[in-house]
Structures are given as C-alpha cells and as structure tokens.
Write a protein that holds these residues in place. Structure first.
Motif, PDB file in Angstrom:
ATOM      1  N   SER A  42       0.835  -1.209   0.000  1.00  0.00           N
ATOM      2  CA  SER A  42       0.000   0.000   0.000  1.00  0.00           C
ATOM      3  C   SER A  42       0.864   1.250   0.000  1.00  0.00           C
ATOM      4  O   SER A  42       0.548   2.240  -0.674  1.00  0.00           O
ATOM      5  CB  SER A  42      -0.920   0.002   1.228  1.00  0.00           C
ATOM      6  OG  SER A  42      -1.864  -1.037   1.138  1.00  0.00           O
ATOM      7  N   ALA A 105      -2.299   4.536 -14.219  1.00  0.00           N
ATOM      8  CA  ALA A 105      -2.735   3.304 -13.548  1.00  0.00           C
ATOM      9  C   ALA A 105      -2.514   2.087 -14.443  1.00  0.00           C
ATOM     10  O   ALA A 105      -2.100   1.017 -13.974  1.00  0.00           O
ATOM     11  CB  ALA A 105      -4.211   3.417 -13.167  1.00  0.00           C
ATOM     12  N   LEU A 110      -2.310  -1.148 -12.046  1.00  0.00           N
ATOM     13  CA  LEU A 110      -3.044  -1.022 -10.784  1.00  0.00           C
ATOM     14  C   LEU A 110      -4.211  -0.062 -11.005  1.00  0.00           C
ATOM     15  O   LEU A 110      -4.060   1.151 -10.902  1.00  0.00           O
ATOM     16  CB  LEU A 110      -2.129  -0.495  -9.673  1.00  0.00           C
ATOM     17  CG  LEU A 110      -1.021  -1.441  -9.174  1.00  0.00           C
ATOM     18  CD1 LEU A 110      -0.060  -0.685  -8.282  1.00  0.00           C
ATOM     19  CD2 LEU A 110      -1.631  -2.620  -8.429  1.00  0.00           C
ATOM     20  N   PRO A 111      -5.408  -0.570 -11.331  1.00  0.00           N
ATOM     21  CA  PRO A 111      -6.560   0.285 -11.653  1.00  0.00           C
ATOM     22  C   PRO A 111      -6.922   1.286 -10.558  1.00  0.00           C
ATOM     23  O   PRO A 111      -7.385   2.390 -10.848  1.00  0.00           O
ATOM     24  CB  PRO A 111      -7.699  -0.726 -11.856  1.00  0.00           C
ATOM     25  CG  PRO A 111      -7.008  -2.013 -12.181  1.00  0.00           C
ATOM     26  CD  PRO A 111      -5.725  -1.999 -11.424  1.00  0.00           C
ATOM     27  N   GLU A 112      -6.690   0.917  -9.280  1.00  0.00           N
ATOM     28  CA  GLU A 112      -7.076   1.799  -8.176  1.00  0.00           C
ATOM     29  C   GLU A 112      -6.245   3.079  -8.115  1.00  0.00           C
ATOM     30  O   GLU A 112      -6.619   4.049  -7.436  1.00  0.00           O
ATOM     31  CB  GLU A 112      -6.979   1.067  -6.833  1.00  0.00           C
ATOM     32  CG  GLU A 112      -5.631   0.429  -6.547  1.00  0.00           C
ATOM     33  CD  GLU A 112      -5.548  -1.035  -6.964  1.00  0.00           C
ATOM     34  OE1 GLU A 112      -5.864  -1.312  -8.138  1.00  0.00           O
ATOM     35  OE2 GLU A 112      -5.168  -1.862  -6.128  1.00  0.00           O
ATOM     36  N   LEU A 113      -5.141   3.113  -8.863  1.00  0.00           N
ATOM     37  CA  LEU A 113      -4.302   4.315  -8.876  1.00  0.00           C
ATOM     38  C   LEU A 113      -5.003   5.511  -9.522  1.00  0.00           C
ATOM     39  O   LEU A 113      -4.636   6.656  -9.257  1.00  0.00           O
ATOM     40  CB  LEU A 113      -2.985   4.043  -9.612  1.00  0.00           C
ATOM     41  CG  LEU A 113      -1.855   3.373  -8.829  1.00  0.00           C
ATOM     42  CD1 LEU A 113      -0.613   3.242  -9.704  1.00  0.00           C
ATOM     43  CD2 LEU A 113      -1.515   4.151  -7.562  1.00  0.00           C
ATOM     44  N   THR A 114      -5.988   5.269 -10.354  1.00  0.00           N
ATOM     45  CA  THR A 114      -6.685   6.375 -11.032  1.00  0.00           C
ATOM     46  C   THR A 114      -7.314   7.329 -10.027  1.00  0.00           C
ATOM     47  O   THR A 114      -7.084   8.541 -10.060  1.00  0.00           O
ATOM     48  CB  THR A 114      -7.773   5.837 -11.978  1.00  0.00           C
ATOM     49  OG1 THR A 114      -7.175   4.995 -12.969  1.00  0.00           O
ATOM     50  CG2 THR A 114      -8.498   6.994 -12.678  1.00  0.00           C
ATOM     51  N   SER A 115      -8.123   6.794  -9.123  1.00  0.00           N
ATOM     52  CA  SER A 115      -8.790   7.648  -8.126  1.00  0.00           C
ATOM     53  C   SER A 115      -7.790   8.242  -7.144  1.00  0.00           C
ATOM     54  O   SER A 115      -7.932   9.402  -6.731  1.00  0.00           O
ATOM     55  CB  SER A 115      -9.867   6.842  -7.381  1.00  0.00           C
ATOM     56  OG  SER A 115      -9.298   5.688  -6.777  1.00  0.00           O
ATOM     57  N   ILE A 116      -6.765   7.459  -6.762  1.00  0.00           N
ATOM     58  CA  ILE A 116      -5.734   7.972  -5.837  1.00  0.00           C
ATOM     59  C   ILE A 116      -5.032   9.167  -6.462  1.00  0.00           C
ATOM     60  O   ILE A 116      -4.840  10.210  -5.829  1.00  0.00           O
ATOM     61  CB  ILE A 116      -4.707   6.870  -5.499  1.00  0.00           C
ATOM     62  CG1 ILE A 116      -5.373   5.693  -4.794  1.00  0.00           C
ATOM     63  CG2 ILE A 116      -3.592   7.435  -4.610  1.00  0.00           C
ATOM     64  CD1 ILE A 116      -4.448   4.511  -4.575  1.00  0.00           C
ATOM     65  N   TRP A 172      -5.073   5.711   1.785  1.00  0.00           N
ATOM     66  CA  TRP A 172      -5.743   7.016   1.780  1.00  0.00           C
ATOM     67  C   TRP A 172      -5.289   7.889   2.952  1.00  0.00           C
ATOM     68  O   TRP A 172      -5.384   9.118   2.894  1.00  0.00           O
ATOM     69  CB  TRP A 172      -7.258   6.846   1.825  1.00  0.00           C
ATOM     70  CG  TRP A 172      -7.838   6.411   0.507  1.00  0.00           C
ATOM     71  CD1 TRP A 172      -8.369   5.191   0.215  1.00  0.00           C
ATOM     72  CD2 TRP A 172      -7.928   7.191  -0.683  1.00  0.00           C
ATOM     73  NE1 TRP A 172      -8.790   5.159  -1.092  1.00  0.00           N
ATOM     74  CE2 TRP A 172      -8.530   6.371  -1.677  1.00  0.00           C
ATOM     75  CE3 TRP A 172      -7.550   8.485  -1.032  1.00  0.00           C
ATOM     76  CZ2 TRP A 172      -8.766   6.815  -2.963  1.00  0.00           C
ATOM     77  CZ3 TRP A 172      -7.784   8.933  -2.330  1.00  0.00           C
ATOM     78  CH2 TRP A 172      -8.387   8.106  -3.273  1.00  0.00           C
TER      79      TRP A 172
END
Length: 485
Positions: A42, A105, A110-116, A172
């Motif tokens: 993480s 991302a 790592l798809p979750e990197l977009t929102s991060i 987060w």
C-alpha cells in the motif's frame, strides 16, 4: 565574513534546521509509523505517484528561485506576475494529470491508482499558491515564520493521518496527510508573509524572470526524472511491494541528506545572492559552506548506513527487512549529495542558471546507463549503482566552481580529507559492533560513532570542527550563566 550577514545567516540556519528537525523528521516518523500499519504494498502505491508531484514542483520552483535571486531589485509587479503564472501552470498541470491518471494506472497495472492520483494531485494546485509567500519570507531571511507554519501543518496533518490509518483508510491516510499538510502550511505562510497579490501582470517581469527560471525549471525536471526513474521502473517491472521498499529507503536516506542540504542551501542562497557582486566575500562564504557541509554530512550519512539494520527493524519491523541493503547503499550515495548541491547552488547565485542546466544535462546519460544496467539485477543493485553516479556527479558539478572560483574537485577533496578519514574509521568500528538487542545496539552505536568521529577530528586538529565546538561551548556557557542569574 562581515558580522551582520554572518549573524543573519546563522539565525536563519538555526530556524531552518529546527524546521527540518521538527517537521521533516516528524513527517518521516509519522510516515514510517503509517507504513508499518499499512504494509509495503500500500505504501508503494503512493510512491509510484511521487515523481509526478515532484515534476510539477520543478515547474513551479524555478520562478521562486528567480524571485530570490532578484531580491535587491524585486518589485510588486514581479511577485504578482509570478503568483498568477504559477497558478495558471498548476491548473494546467492538474488538468493534464487528471486526464492521464487512467493511463498512469494502466502503466503500473493497478486500476485503483486512477482515483488515488486524481485526489493526490490536488497537492500541486495548493502548493502553487504558496510559492511567492515562501519566497517573500526567504528573501527577508524569515525562516522562523516558515518553521512555525510548517510545524502546525506537520502536527495537525500527522494526527489526522494516524487516526485515519487506525480507522482502516489504508493508503488514503497518506493522501489525507499530504493534502491537509499543504492546506495548513499555505494558510500559515499567507498569514506570516503579510503579502497579498495585486491585480497586475507585467509582461516584462515574466520574460526576465522566465529567462532565469526556465533553465532551473528544465534542469530540475530532468534531474527529477532521472532521480526518480528508478522508482518508476521498479513499479513497472516488479511490483508495488518493491516500490514500497525502495521508496522507504529513499525517503529515509533523502531526509538525512536534505536536512543538511536544504537547511544550508535555503539560508545561504539569499545571503550569497545579496553579496553576489562582492567576489571575495562570496568566495569566502562558499568555501566555508563547503567545509561545514562536509563536516556534518559525511558522518551523518555514513553513520546512518552503519545503523541501517537497527533503524529498519526497530521502526519498521521485520516485514521491511529488504529495505536494509538498499538503505545502506543509498546512504553512501547521499553522503556526497549535499556537496554537489552547493556546487550547483553557487551557479544560481551568480545568475548562471544556463550553466546549471548544462551541468544537469551532462549527468543524464550517466544516470540512465547506470539505471538500465542495474535494473535487471533488482532493487539492491539499483541502489548500489547510485553510489557510482553520485561520485561522477560530484566531479561534474565541481567543474564550473573550479573554473570560475578556483575551488574545484582537488581543493574540495583537500578540505574533505579529515572528514572522509574520520567517517571511514567510524563506520569500520560501528560495523564491527554486534549486539543482539536492537535498541541497545542502536544507542551504543550512536554514542560510539559520535565519540570516534569527534576524537579523530580533534586529534587531527581540524580547524572547522574545533571552531564550531568552541562556539557551541561558548553558547552553552552563556545559557548556563543566564540561568544562574
């Protein structure tokens, strides 16, 4: 050196150093604590995005240096123009990065990197607002106000981030820490600077400041890409866990190096800029700065390399043990970095940002070659390759100071010989110490390291070390005398 500039310089050094100890060290401890809670994977996801924030700050930072370099002739139009230009730059950069977030991302798989990324990159816009406020305070050598503002930011954002980490917010919590810290520091700098941008924009100010700042901007961008390419490639060819290991080792070694570099550089840059037309005085300040930096940086970084095992196991835990070898290598590499930074800084002081750019340009092929040779062998090989590039960078960075001031590689190595020898002996002794209890081992190594290093400098009658020991002793006696009264 004239007493008044020297007094201002060391007053600034005191507050700037206090800033690094309270805020940067505090941030490192908080980040390490959160990293221990959320784990390497993480933590590594945030590390993958760091390079984009650093690149954006390069774009914004060039104008800040230009304002400080022009401190004697700075006008209200100059400051307001830079404020609006930085604001426009930041808005444009954020929009571009917002659009590119899905592709970033995808690059890291790592798809979750977009929102991060889209949330984290708001830091860029916030930081752009504080550039002129910080420059105004720096020109006035007001590092006290900057320290107070940063302390509020570090403490409040740290408390919030730790709370979020314990509540299960995972990565987060770091995003929240970075955003909240930027907002609080911005408010503090605005309050202390007493400066409000005027509704004016000068084309002439922009062109003259851009001429100086553009070279710094390009040089910083190139250096940032090269320095962080290792992290990018680790994320692309390995995984987030390896990025977490590499980023953590980089953060710890960078802190130790930057606490010296940024303290002395941020204070001495405006001081030297104010005497840039007095060649002899400027050279004396420059030579003295190189000597004191070597005296401090070499033992600090070499000492950190010697206690890397204890630091990692004690503060991060056994889960992070892969960081140890990487941290040792990066500490040796960073031991040279503060000297290289000073050699580059003197070029900006005399208004030769074009030479600054040329020097950074020369180092890129060397760094790229080292990275691509080392990357197939893993993150440890990548870290050890940075020692070679740091050594070569020192020789390249010292070329123009040697040509312009007669204070090049050989003269600087002559100044450093006592510190290199004492640090080497200290490391050998600390390496030989083996104690099972990690905490006791760390404490003993720190005490022994200080004694060994100091003793050898006293034996060699090093003038710089003895002079500052004498000044500290006088200062402490003065405090004791006041307390007795």
């Amino acid at each position: 050196m004239n007493k008044e500039p020297e007094k201002k310089l060391w007053y600034g050094v005191f507050w700037s150093f206090l800033d690094k100890i309270i805020n940067q060290l505090g941030t490192v401890f908080i980040t390490v604590y959160i990293a221990r809670l959320i784990g390497p994977e993480s933590f590594g996801m945030i590390g993958m995005l760091t390079v984009f924030i650093l690149l954006s700050e390069c774009v914004l930072g060039g104008f800040s240096q230009a304002l400080i370099q022009r401190s004697h002739d700075l006008t209200e139009e100059d400051s307001s123009t830079v404020f609006y230009i930085n604001l426009a730059w930041a808005f444009l950069i954020y929009i571009i990065l917002y659009i590119l977030a899905p592709y970033i991302a995808q690059f890291y798989k790592l798809p979750e990197l977009t929102s991060i990324a889209r949330i984290l990159f708001l830091v860029i816009f916030i930081n752009s607002l504080m550039v002129v406020f910080r420059a105004q305070l720096t020109i006035n050598l007001d590092f006290r106000s900057q320290t107070v503002a940063a302390t509020y930011g570090s403490v409040l954002s740290g408390i919030l981030a730790v709370y979020c980490a314990h509540q299960g917010y995972d990565y987060w919590s770091i995003v929240i820490m970075l955003l909240s810290k930027s907002i609080i520091v911005l408010l503090g700098l605005f309050y202390y600077s007493h400066w409000i941008p005027k509704l004016c924009f000068s084309k002439n100010s922009f062109l003259s400041l851009f001429k100086f700042g553009s070279y710094l901007m390009l040089a910083s961008m190139l250096a940032t890409v090269v320095n962080n390419l290792s992290t990018v490639l680790v994320g692309r060819f390995f995984n987030a866990t390896n990025v977490g290991f590499f980023t953590q080792a980089t953060n710890i070694s960078n802190y130790a190096s930057q606490v010296i570099t940024s303290t002395l550089q941020s204070v001495t840059y405006p001081v030297m800029a104010s005497i840039k037309d007095e060649r002899e005085r400027l050279l004396l300040v420059y030579q003295h700065l190189v000597a004191i930096t070597m005296c401090i940086s070499l033992p600090l970084l070499v000492g950190l390399a010697a206690v890397s095992k204890e630091v990692v196991i004690l503060f991060l835990g056994n889960e992070w043990s892969a960081v140890i070898t990487v941290l040792i290598a990066l500490c040796f590499a960073r031991a040279i970095t503060p000297i290289s930074a000073i050699n580059m800084n003197i070029l900006n002081v005399i208004g030769r940002s074009d030479l600054f750019f040329k020097v950074d340009l020369c180092k890129i092929p060397i760094s790229l070659l080292a990275i691509f040779i080392a990357i197939p062998f893993g993150i440890s090989a990548l870290a050890w390759s940075s020692i070679v590039t740091s050594l070569l960078a020192f020789f390249i960075n010292a070329y123009y100071p040697g040509k312009l001031f007669g204070f090049g590689v050989m003269q600087q190595l002559k100044v450093a010989k006592n510190y290199i020898l004492s640090s080497g002996i200290m490391y050998a002794i600390l390496f030989a110490i083996s104690i099972e209890n990690i905490f006791i081992s760390l404490c003993i190594k720190i005490v022994v390291g200080i004694i060994v290093y100091s003793s050898f400098l006293l034996i060699m009658k090093d003038a710089v070390f003895i002079d500052y020991v004498s000044k500290i002793s006088t200062f402490m006696r003065g405090i004791k005398h006041k307390n007795e009264l």
